[in-house]
Design a protein around this motif. Structure first.
Motif, PDB file in Angstrom:
ATOM      1  N   ALA A  21      20.047  15.465   6.321  1.00 40.46           N
ATOM      2  CA  ALA A  21      20.204  14.419   7.339  1.00 40.46           C
ATOM      3  C   ALA A  21      19.753  13.071   6.803  1.00 40.46           C
ATOM      4  O   ALA A  21      20.437  12.043   6.987  1.00 40.46           O
ATOM      5  N   PHE A  22      18.632  13.032   6.126  1.00 42.98           N
ATOM      6  CA  PHE A  22      18.128  11.758   5.600  1.00 42.98           C
ATOM      7  C   PHE A  22      18.920  11.295   4.375  1.00 42.98           C
ATOM      8  O   PHE A  22      18.975  10.096   4.094  1.00 42.98           O
ATOM      9  N   ASP A  23      19.549  12.243   3.658  1.00 44.30           N
ATOM     10  CA  ASP A  23      20.432  11.850   2.550  1.00 44.30           C
ATOM     11  C   ASP A  23      21.703  11.186   3.090  1.00 44.30           C
ATOM     12  O   ASP A  23      22.174  10.182   2.543  1.00 44.30           O
ATOM     13  N   LEU A  24      22.263  11.770   4.138  1.00 48.18           N
ATOM     14  CA  LEU A  24      23.499  11.244   4.700  1.00 48.18           C
ATOM     15  C   LEU A  24      23.280   9.954   5.492  1.00 48.18           C
ATOM     16  O   LEU A  24      24.151   9.074   5.518  1.00 48.18           O
ATOM     17  N   PHE A  25      22.123   9.865   6.141  1.00 49.76           N
ATOM     18  CA  PHE A  25      21.840   8.721   7.006  1.00 49.76           C
ATOM     19  C   PHE A  25      20.488   8.126   6.616  1.00 49.76           C
ATOM     20  O   PHE A  25      19.514   8.227   7.365  1.00 49.76           O
ATOM     21  N   PRO A  26      20.414   7.509   5.442  1.00 48.55           N
ATOM     22  CA  PRO A  26      19.128   7.007   4.934  1.00 48.55           C
ATOM     23  C   PRO A  26      18.564   5.898   5.818  1.00 48.55           C
ATOM     24  O   PRO A  26      19.304   5.088   6.378  1.00 48.55           O
ATOM     25  N   GLN A  27      17.240   5.905   5.949  1.00 44.81           N
ATOM     26  CA  GLN A  27      16.535   4.912   6.749  1.00 44.81           C
ATOM     27  C   GLN A  27      15.553   4.165   5.856  1.00 44.81           C
ATOM     28  O   GLN A  27      14.808   4.792   5.100  1.00 44.81           O
ATOM     29  N   ASN A  28      15.562   2.860   5.938  1.00 47.72           N
ATOM     30  CA  ASN A  28      14.628   2.042   5.168  1.00 47.72           C
ATOM     31  C   ASN A  28      13.311   1.970   5.930  1.00 47.72           C
ATOM     32  O   ASN A  28      13.118   1.143   6.816  1.00 47.72           O
ATOM     33  N   LEU A  29      12.389   2.847   5.581  1.00 48.31           N
ATOM     34  CA  LEU A  29      11.157   3.011   6.359  1.00 48.31           C
ATOM     35  C   LEU A  29       9.966   2.240   5.799  1.00 48.31           C
ATOM     36  O   LEU A  29       8.917   2.182   6.447  1.00 48.31           O
ATOM     37  N   GLY A  30      10.102   1.672   4.616  1.00 48.31           N
ATOM     38  CA  GLY A  30       8.967   1.044   3.962  1.00 48.31           C
ATOM     39  C   GLY A  30       8.280  -0.020   4.798  1.00 48.31           C
ATOM     40  O   GLY A  30       8.880  -1.032   5.154  1.00 48.31           O
ATOM     41  N   GLY A  31       7.013   0.231   5.133  1.00 51.26           N
ATOM     42  CA  GLY A  31       6.244  -0.733   5.906  1.00 51.26           C
ATOM     43  C   GLY A  31       6.689  -0.896   7.345  1.00 51.26           C
ATOM     44  O   GLY A  31       6.241  -1.822   8.033  1.00 51.26           O
ATOM     45  N   LYS A  32       7.551  -0.015   7.829  1.00 51.13           N
ATOM     46  CA  LYS A  32       8.109  -0.143   9.169  1.00 51.13           C
ATOM     47  C   LYS A  32       7.321   0.667  10.201  1.00 51.13           C
ATOM     48  O   LYS A  32       6.597   1.605   9.860  1.00 51.13           O
ATOM     49  N   LYS A  33       7.478   0.283  11.465  1.00 50.77           N
ATOM     50  CA  LYS A  33       6.967   1.077  12.581  1.00 50.77           C
ATOM     51  C   LYS A  33       8.036   2.089  12.970  1.00 50.77           C
ATOM     52  O   LYS A  33       9.134   1.714  13.372  1.00 50.77           O
ATOM     53  N   VAL A  34       7.713   3.366  12.842  1.00 46.28           N
ATOM     54  CA  VAL A  34       8.677   4.439  13.111  1.00 46.28           C
ATOM     55  C   VAL A  34       8.237   5.206  14.352  1.00 46.28           C
ATOM     56  O   VAL A  34       7.109   5.712  14.409  1.00 46.28           O
ATOM     57  N   LEU A  35       9.114   5.280  15.339  1.00 44.55           N
ATOM     58  CA  LEU A  35       8.866   6.042  16.564  1.00 44.55           C
ATOM     59  C   LEU A  35       9.742   7.279  16.545  1.00 44.55           C
ATOM     60  O   LEU A  35      10.973   7.178  16.443  1.00 44.55           O
ATOM     61  N   ILE A  36       9.127   8.454  16.616  1.00 43.39           N
ATOM     62  CA  ILE A  36       9.868   9.719  16.644  1.00 43.39           C
ATOM     63  C   ILE A  36       9.780  10.278  18.055  1.00 43.39           C
ATOM     64  O   ILE A  36       8.682  10.531  18.571  1.00 43.39           O
ATOM     65  N   LYS A  37      10.928  10.453  18.695  1.00 43.65           N
ATOM     66  CA  LYS A  37      10.970  10.831  20.106  1.00 43.65           C
ATOM     67  C   LYS A  37      11.637  12.187  20.308  1.00 43.65           C
ATOM     68  O   LYS A  37      12.862  12.295  20.284  1.00 43.65           O
ATOM     69  N   PRO A  38      10.859  13.246  20.517  1.00 46.28           N
ATOM     70  CA  PRO A  38      11.456  14.533  20.889  1.00 46.28           C
ATOM     71  C   PRO A  38      11.888  14.513  22.357  1.00 46.28           C
ATOM     72  O   PRO A  38      11.615  13.555  23.080  1.00 46.28           O
ATOM     73  N   ASN A  39      12.560  15.549  22.783  1.00 44.25           N
ATOM     74  CA  ASN A  39      12.915  15.722  24.198  1.00 44.25           C
ATOM     75  C   ASN A  39      11.837  16.599  24.836  1.00 44.25           C
ATOM     76  O   ASN A  39      11.772  17.797  24.580  1.00 44.25           O
ATOM     77  N   VAL A  40      10.991  15.978  25.658  1.00 44.85           N
ATOM     78  CA  VAL A  40       9.899  16.709  26.309  1.00 44.85           C
ATOM     79  C   VAL A  40      10.137  16.655  27.813  1.00 44.85           C
ATOM     80  O   VAL A  40       9.558  15.831  28.522  1.00 44.85           O
ATOM     81  N   LEU A  41      10.997  17.525  28.295  1.00 42.88           N
ATOM     82  CA  LEU A  41      11.338  17.510  29.714  1.00 42.88           C
ATOM     83  C   LEU A  41      10.113  17.761  30.575  1.00 42.88           C
ATOM     84  O   LEU A  41       9.863  17.052  31.556  1.00 42.88           O
ATOM     85  N   ARG A  42       9.338  18.786  30.217  1.00 39.80           N
ATOM     86  CA  ARG A  42       8.125  19.123  30.974  1.00 39.80           C
ATOM     87  C   ARG A  42       7.306  20.123  30.175  1.00 39.80           C
ATOM     88  O   ARG A  42       7.751  20.649  29.149  1.00 39.80           O
ATOM     89  N   GLY A  43       6.113  20.371  30.654  1.00 39.63           N
ATOM     90  CA  GLY A  43       5.288  21.381  30.033  1.00 39.63           C
ATOM     91  C   GLY A  43       5.962  22.742  30.099  1.00 39.63           C
ATOM     92  O   GLY A  43       6.438  23.160  31.157  1.00 39.63           O
TER      93      GLY A  43
END
Length: 355
Positions: A21-43
């Motif tokens: 996934a990261f090879d196909l869709f590379p992200q320039n993350l150097g020094g960046k603020k990265v927010l990773i958002k899972p789907n957390v419907l509920r406990g």
């Protein structure tokens, strides 16, 4: 032409899919603020398949850590049944441990953004999402009684803390208008990368159905419309029949036309995949569900005088400036309150209650 990855995976062997996934869709993350958002419907327990599996989150966090150093935040605003319980939902699902120490309760601080006047003039969005340089969205492969399926676009609904979600449900008034509202929320901050947990999916009357489906795949892409179109095709749907995909395409957010999407992998429809009613009537016409939504939108925060220490944190952090502090006790201006419930989540004494 947009591209979508479809890669075999299990929860015990995710690294090859995440690397691809990261090879196909590379992200320039150097020094960046990265927010990773899972789907957390509920406990819930991870095995229930209601949330993004913690193994997927852990694999993505581990991958981001191996790339150029970045500032990482993991967070989400749970759905209707878990307001004010972000930590509890992450703990119960196993996502807290999977976050590798990067978890943050992103419901504690929000920013008011202009919205669509047909629904609400403004909505509050978690500040961590608004200020992130890179947003990585981790949807779950699931059905949804109101939008038929929930994937890349619908996962962004969790950008909204508190009962704004229920309020938008109510203001929409019909399944078709709710599709429109979902797209408007998505447009507030379009994520940069989507990695879908389709190792175990959900069919039937999602998004909390007991009917799970072993699929054994991870999907990925950098365009949500294309990702959702591929998910729809796997479910046996014509993507063009889904209103939220049509509206997103009309807004210039991507294409649902499979002929215009390049597939890295094999797109094979799932045999006899169980779908909810196509128009969302199962939820819209359900009186019990509508009563629940209405009760959520009627909730307002109130300070418990026995627990409140008049520290003023809630007043300072209220994004709608709906709180004041007369007589050493916070008071809510109902006309200004947008029911984001940031005050309840941020109160150090847990003295804000919903009534």
């Amino acid at each position: 032409m947009h591209q979508v990855m479809i890669h075999p995976a299990s929860y015990d062997s995710l690294r090859a899919a995440i690397d691809r996934a990261f090879d196909l869709f590379p992200q320039n993350l150097g020094g960046k603020k990265v927010l990773i958002k899972p789907n957390v419907l509920r406990g819930s327990e991870a095995a229930e398949g209601i949330v993004t599996h913690p193994a997927v989150l852990a694999a993505v966090v581990d991958k981001v850590e191996t790339l150029t150093p970045a500032s990482i935040v993991v967070g989400d605003n749970p759905g209707l049944f878990s307001y004010g319980a972000n930590e509890a939902a992450f703990e119960q699902t196993g996502l807290m441990a999977a976050a590798r120490g990067y978890y943050r309760n992103i419901g504690l601080d929000a920013v008011a953004l202009p919205f669509h006047n047909e629904f609400m003039e403004t909505v509050n969005v978690s500040r961590a999402i608004v200020e992130a340089d890179i947003v990585i969205s981790l949807p779950k492969f699931k059905t949804h009684g109101l939008t038929v399926m929930t994937g890349a676009i619908k996962n962004s609904y969790g950008m909204l803390p508190g009962a704004q979600k229920a309020r938008l449900h109510r203001l929409a008034g019909s399944p078709s208008r709710f599709h429109d509202a979902v797209v408007e929320v998505f447009k507030l901050r379009v994520p940069d990368l989507f990695i879908v947990d389709a190792v175990v999916g959900m069919e039937g009357n999602g998004p909390a159905s007991p009917e799970l489906r072993e699929i054994g795949l991870v999907l990925a892409g950098d365009n949500a419309v294309a990702v959702d179109a591929v998910m729809a095709a796997m479910m046996g749907l014509d993507p063009g029949r889904l209103r939220f995909l049509r509206r997103a395409a009309e807004a210039g957010l991507g294409t649902w036309n499979l002929e215009e999407i390049r597939i890295d992998g094999n797109l094979v429809p799932l045999d006899n995949f169980k779908l909810p009613p196509l128009g969302g009537e199962a939820i819209q016409d359900n009186a019990a569900v509508q009563d629940m939504l209405e009760s959520k939108t009627r909730l307002t925060p109130r300070a418990d005088p026995q627990g409140c220490t008049a520290c003023g944190t809630c007043v300072e952090q209220c994004p709608a400036q709906a709180l004041s502090m007369p007589d050493d006790l916070p008071q809510v201006d109902i006309d200004l309150c947008v029911t984001c419930f940031c005050c309840q989540e941020i109160c150090p004494e847990k003295a804000m209650v919903l009534t």
